[in-house]
Design a protein around this motif. Structure first.
Motif, PDB file in Angstrom:
ATOM      1  N   THR A  94       0.795  -1.169   0.000  1.00 48.91           N
ATOM      2  CA  THR A  94      -0.125   0.045   0.043  1.00 48.91           C
ATOM      3  C   THR A  94       0.959   1.196   0.005  1.00 48.91           C
ATOM      4  OG1 THR A  94      -1.721  -1.167   1.472  1.00 48.91           O
ATOM      5  CG2 THR A  94      -1.727   1.209   1.293  1.00 48.91           C
ATOM      6  N   MET A  95       1.975   1.098   0.662  1.00 48.01           N
ATOM      7  CA  MET A  95       2.998   2.226   0.730  1.00 48.01           C
ATOM      8  C   MET A  95       3.510   2.645  -0.683  1.00 48.01           C
ATOM      9  SD  MET A  95       6.360   2.619   2.970  1.00 48.01           S
ATOM     10  CE  MET A  95       7.460   4.015   2.962  1.00 48.01           C
ATOM     11  N   PHE A  96       3.977   1.537  -1.348  1.00 44.71           N
ATOM     12  CA  PHE A  96       4.446   1.721  -2.886  1.00 44.71           C
ATOM     13  C   PHE A  96       3.136   2.491  -3.628  1.00 44.71           C
ATOM     14  CE2 PHE A  96       5.037   0.505  -7.038  1.00 44.71           C
ATOM     15  CZ  PHE A  96       6.256   1.353  -7.339  1.00 44.71           C
ATOM     16  N   GLY A  97       1.913   1.607  -3.418  1.00 45.71           N
ATOM     17  CA  GLY A  97       0.958   2.476  -4.386  1.00 45.71           C
ATOM     18  C   GLY A  97       0.523   4.026  -3.952  1.00 45.71           C
ATOM     19  N   SER A  98       0.712   4.210  -2.773  1.00 44.54           N
ATOM     20  CA  SER A  98       0.373   5.786  -2.249  1.00 44.54           C
ATOM     21  C   SER A  98       1.785   6.491  -2.745  1.00 44.54           C
ATOM     22  CB  SER A  98       0.523   5.589  -0.677  1.00 44.54           C
ATOM     23  OG  SER A  98      -0.613   4.940  -0.091  1.00 44.54           O
ATOM     24  N   LEU A  99       2.913   6.134  -3.009  1.00 44.15           N
ATOM     25  CA  LEU A  99       4.022   6.855  -3.393  1.00 44.15           C
ATOM     26  C   LEU A  99       3.529   7.258  -4.993  1.00 44.15           C
ATOM     27  CD1 LEU A  99       6.836   8.029  -3.043  1.00 44.15           C
ATOM     28  CD2 LEU A  99       7.589   5.740  -3.584  1.00 44.15           C
ATOM     29  N   VAL A 100       3.105   6.041  -5.644  1.00 38.71           N
ATOM     30  CA  VAL A 100       2.723   6.194  -7.023  1.00 38.71           C
ATOM     31  C   VAL A 100       1.884   7.429  -7.222  1.00 38.71           C
ATOM     32  CG1 VAL A 100       1.858   5.277  -9.180  1.00 38.71           C
ATOM     33  CG2 VAL A 100       3.552   3.827  -7.590  1.00 38.71           C
ATOM     34  N   LEU A 101       0.576   7.397  -6.201  1.00 36.57           N
ATOM     35  CA  LEU A 101      -0.433   8.218  -6.130  1.00 36.57           C
ATOM     36  C   LEU A 101       0.009   9.759  -5.835  1.00 36.57           C
ATOM     37  CD1 LEU A 101      -3.276   6.337  -3.829  1.00 36.57           C
ATOM     38  CD2 LEU A 101      -3.240   6.965  -6.570  1.00 36.57           C
ATOM     39  N   GLY A 102       0.978   9.822  -5.014  1.00 33.37           N
ATOM     40  CA  GLY A 102       1.552  11.230  -4.959  1.00 33.37           C
ATOM     41  C   GLY A 102       2.531  11.645  -6.048  1.00 33.37           C
ATOM     42  N   VAL A 103       3.151  10.674  -6.606  1.00 35.96           N
ATOM     43  CA  VAL A 103       3.986  11.021  -7.520  1.00 35.96           C
ATOM     44  C   VAL A 103       3.240  11.568  -8.870  1.00 35.96           C
ATOM     45  CG1 VAL A 103       5.452  10.352  -9.675  1.00 35.96           C
ATOM     46  CG2 VAL A 103       5.922   9.700  -7.111  1.00 35.96           C
ATOM     47  N   THR A 104       2.057  10.602  -8.962  1.00 39.12           N
ATOM     48  CA  THR A 104       1.115  11.134 -10.331  1.00 39.12           C
ATOM     49  C   THR A 104       0.154  12.181  -9.896  1.00 39.12           C
ATOM     50  OG1 THR A 104      -0.200   9.388  -9.613  1.00 39.12           O
ATOM     51  CG2 THR A 104       1.563   8.905 -11.367  1.00 39.12           C
ATOM     52  N   PRO A 115      -1.688   5.828 -14.844  1.00 35.94           N
ATOM     53  CA  PRO A 115      -0.944   5.266 -13.654  1.00 35.94           C
ATOM     54  C   PRO A 115      -1.467   5.774 -12.201  1.00 35.94           C
ATOM     55  CG  PRO A 115       0.537   7.016 -14.590  1.00 35.94           C
ATOM     56  CD  PRO A 115      -0.864   6.581 -15.604  1.00 35.94           C
ATOM     57  N   PHE A 116      -2.196   6.843 -12.090  1.00 33.85           N
ATOM     58  CA  PHE A 116      -2.747   7.202 -10.876  1.00 33.85           C
ATOM     59  C   PHE A 116      -4.012   6.204 -10.577  1.00 33.85           C
ATOM     60  CE2 PHE A 116      -6.255   9.462  -8.422  1.00 33.85           C
ATOM     61  CZ  PHE A 116      -5.334  10.094  -7.331  1.00 33.85           C
ATOM     62  N   ALA A 117      -4.830   6.013 -11.614  1.00 32.86           N
ATOM     63  CA  ALA A 117      -5.929   4.999 -11.274  1.00 32.86           C
ATOM     64  C   ALA A 117      -5.752   3.549 -11.146  1.00 32.86           C
ATOM     65  CB  ALA A 117      -6.982   5.181 -12.881  1.00 32.86           C
ATOM     66  N   LEU A 118      -4.602   3.071 -11.743  1.00 29.09           N
ATOM     67  CA  LEU A 118      -4.172   1.643 -11.776  1.00 29.09           C
ATOM     68  C   LEU A 118      -3.549   1.605 -10.455  1.00 29.09           C
ATOM     69  CD1 LEU A 118      -2.163   1.141 -14.949  1.00 29.09           C
ATOM     70  CD2 LEU A 118      -4.347   0.033 -14.401  1.00 29.09           C
ATOM     71  N   ALA A 119      -2.823   2.838  -9.681  1.00 31.25           N
ATOM     72  CA  ALA A 119      -2.322   2.380  -8.404  1.00 31.25           C
ATOM     73  C   ALA A 119      -3.489   2.617  -7.436  1.00 31.25           C
ATOM     74  CB  ALA A 119      -1.279   3.774  -8.061  1.00 31.25           C
ATOM     75  N   TYR A 120      -4.166   3.226  -7.722  1.00 30.15           N
ATOM     76  CA  TYR A 120      -5.260   3.393  -6.501  1.00 30.15           C
ATOM     77  C   TYR A 120      -6.248   2.031  -6.533  1.00 30.15           C
ATOM     78  CZ  TYR A 120      -9.572   4.871  -4.255  1.00 30.15           C
ATOM     79  OH  TYR A 120     -10.859   4.799  -3.174  1.00 30.15           O
ATOM     80  N   VAL A 121      -6.648   1.488  -7.834  1.00 20.43           N
ATOM     81  CA  VAL A 121      -7.343   0.194  -7.835  1.00 20.43           C
ATOM     82  C   VAL A 121      -6.595  -0.789  -7.588  1.00 20.43           C
ATOM     83  CG1 VAL A 121      -8.466  -1.306  -9.581  1.00 20.43           C
ATOM     84  CG2 VAL A 121      -8.927   1.045  -9.783  1.00 20.43           C
ATOM     85  N   ALA A 122      -5.302  -0.793  -7.630  1.00 20.63           N
ATOM     86  CA  ALA A 122      -4.403  -2.003  -7.193  1.00 20.63           C
ATOM     87  C   ALA A 122      -4.427  -2.123  -5.492  1.00 20.63           C
ATOM     88  CB  ALA A 122      -2.906  -1.774  -7.569  1.00 20.63           C
ATOM     89  N   VAL A 123      -4.345  -0.751  -5.097  1.00 16.82           N
ATOM     90  CA  VAL A 123      -4.299  -0.854  -3.706  1.00 16.82           C
ATOM     91  C   VAL A 123      -5.427  -1.257  -3.089  1.00 16.82           C
ATOM     92  CG1 VAL A 123      -4.297   0.679  -1.501  1.00 16.82           C
ATOM     93  CG2 VAL A 123      -2.490   0.864  -3.443  1.00 16.82           C
TER      94      VAL A 123
END
Length: 410
Positions: A94-104, A115-123
């Protein structure tokens, strides 16, 4: 046997009530992610009132995605043993997914939408599925099953919005509404019903500490904004004064939050008949307090960069609106802990609203200084009320009733 293995993931009476180093490690991502929220607010400050309002709304949508991820993770670590490898893997993932959310996040509604949507859905989908598998035959596995089903229902909306620029905003608003409706209703499913958060048995000390920590993260983001903005400017007396006032306001927000309701949240949760109800209410209140702090941080950056420019209406949304939103939410927080609201907080909120026309005629730094004076008076009133009196204890009117025998999922 499968139920016993799954039950080993649950927190036991001997589990520490305090937040773990794993959770503090997880929070590091949100220090960064919240700076992206503030920066997006700043980037959209110029323009008409309608354009600024629209940009604030879009930024709020993206912030609510972060808040949903952080909140559900907090409930996970409160209900499950964070020392278990499965839970650690879930949190780090979840931390890695949250980092992707922050970056994007700064361009999430533009070219970085996928990438924002994919990270959120994956988490949101991967986390409950992993926990459901690990719980095996335990009755509580139905809770993550519900979360996974609702996440699967909203996932097509998130992905469609990422792939279709035209209706993207509308699709994501609906998707986020589905996610929050699921949280509000307890993720009901046909045949197995719902599991409302207010009915859960929660570890009061842990939940209270996590809420305190997200508020401190927001304050830390403010300090980061103040320091980065001032260090990037040529040093001058005007900028130095704005820098000092911004820090003072941040310190006052800390003081007003923790004195004394912030200190007593754990006690209030511990003595509540239905602690889940109080925890659910406090989560909503902290959402608005954190938003107030982030908005105030955007105001700091504007004033430090342009200390003696006239206070534009768009600027006052952050310079005054942020602290005002914090005071309003902090008043609700006081009611949640004590069953009352201090007149000093209401007076401070009223003063900020009534002084808005005067603020519009001042240089930005003077408006920021006036906000600091109002907050200082609220903090002084808190201290004066406590002089020569014994410390108060919580008397929360929320969650006084008991639910009777807890269900196996609680």
């Amino acid at each position: 046997m499968a139920e016993q293995r799954g039950g080993a993931l649950l927190r036991s009476a001997s589990s520490p009530g305090r937040a773990t180093f794993l959770e503090l490690f997880f929070d590091l991502v949100f220090v960064f992610a919240l700076t992206r929220v503030s920066q997006r607010l700043i980037d959209g400050i110029d323009g008409s009132a309608g354009a600024v309002a629209a940009d604030v709304g879009r930024t709020l949508l993206l912030f609510m995605v972060l808040w949903q991820v952080w909140t559900i993770t907090t409930w996970v670590t409160s209900r499950y043993e964070p020392e278990r490898v499965v839970i650690q893997a879930v949190v780090v993932g979840t931390m890695f997914g949250s980092l992707v959310l922050g970056v994007t996040l700064p361009r999430a509604l533009e070219e970085r939408a996928l990438p924002f949507a994919l990270a959120y859905v994956a988490v949101m989908l991967g986390r409950p599925l992993a926990i459901a598998v690990a719980l095996r035959g335990h009755p509580r596995r139905l809770v993550p099953v519900r979360l996974a089903a609702w996440a699967a229902a909203s996932a097509p909306l998130w992905l469609a919005g990422a792939l279709l620029p035209g209706p993207r905003l509308a699709l994501w608003v609906v998707a986020l509404a589905v996610d929050h409706l699921g949280t509000l209703l307890g993720w009901p499913l046909p045949g197995i019903g719902a599991s409302r958060i207010r009915q859960w048995l929660v570890t009061g000390e842990h939940i209270a500490e996590r809420y305190q920590q997200i508020f401190l993260i927001a304050l830390g983001e403010s300090i980061l904004v103040i320091g980065v903005t001032y260090s990037g400017k040529e040093f001058s007396g005007e900028a130095a004064a704005a820098f000092a006032i911004s820090f003072l306001i941040t310190a006052l927000l800390w003081r007003i939050y923790f004195y004394r309701a912030g200190h007593l949240l754990a006690e209030a949760l511990r003595t509540a008949g239905t602690p889940g109800r109080l925890a659910e209410s406090a989560a909503q209140t902290h959402l608005f307090m954190v938003l107030g702090v982030l908005s105030a941080a955007a105001g700091y950056e504007l004033v430090i960069a342009h200390p003696f420019d006239p206070s534009r209406p768009n600027w006052l949304v952050f310079v005054v609106g942020g602290p005002a939103l914090f005071l309003a939410a902090r008043s609700r927080f006081e009611y949640e802990i004590f069953g009352r609201v201090s007149r000093s907080r209401l007076a401070g909120l009223l003063a900020l609203v009534l002084l808005l026309p005067a603020f519009a005629t001042m240089p930005a730094m003077l408006a920021l200084g006036a906000v600091a004076v109002v907050l200082a008076l609220v903090a002084f009133a808190d201290a004066r009320r406590a002089w020569h009196r014994p410390p108060e204890h919580s008397a929360s009117p929320i969650g006084r009733e008991t639910l009777g025998e807890a269900s196996p999922e609680a």
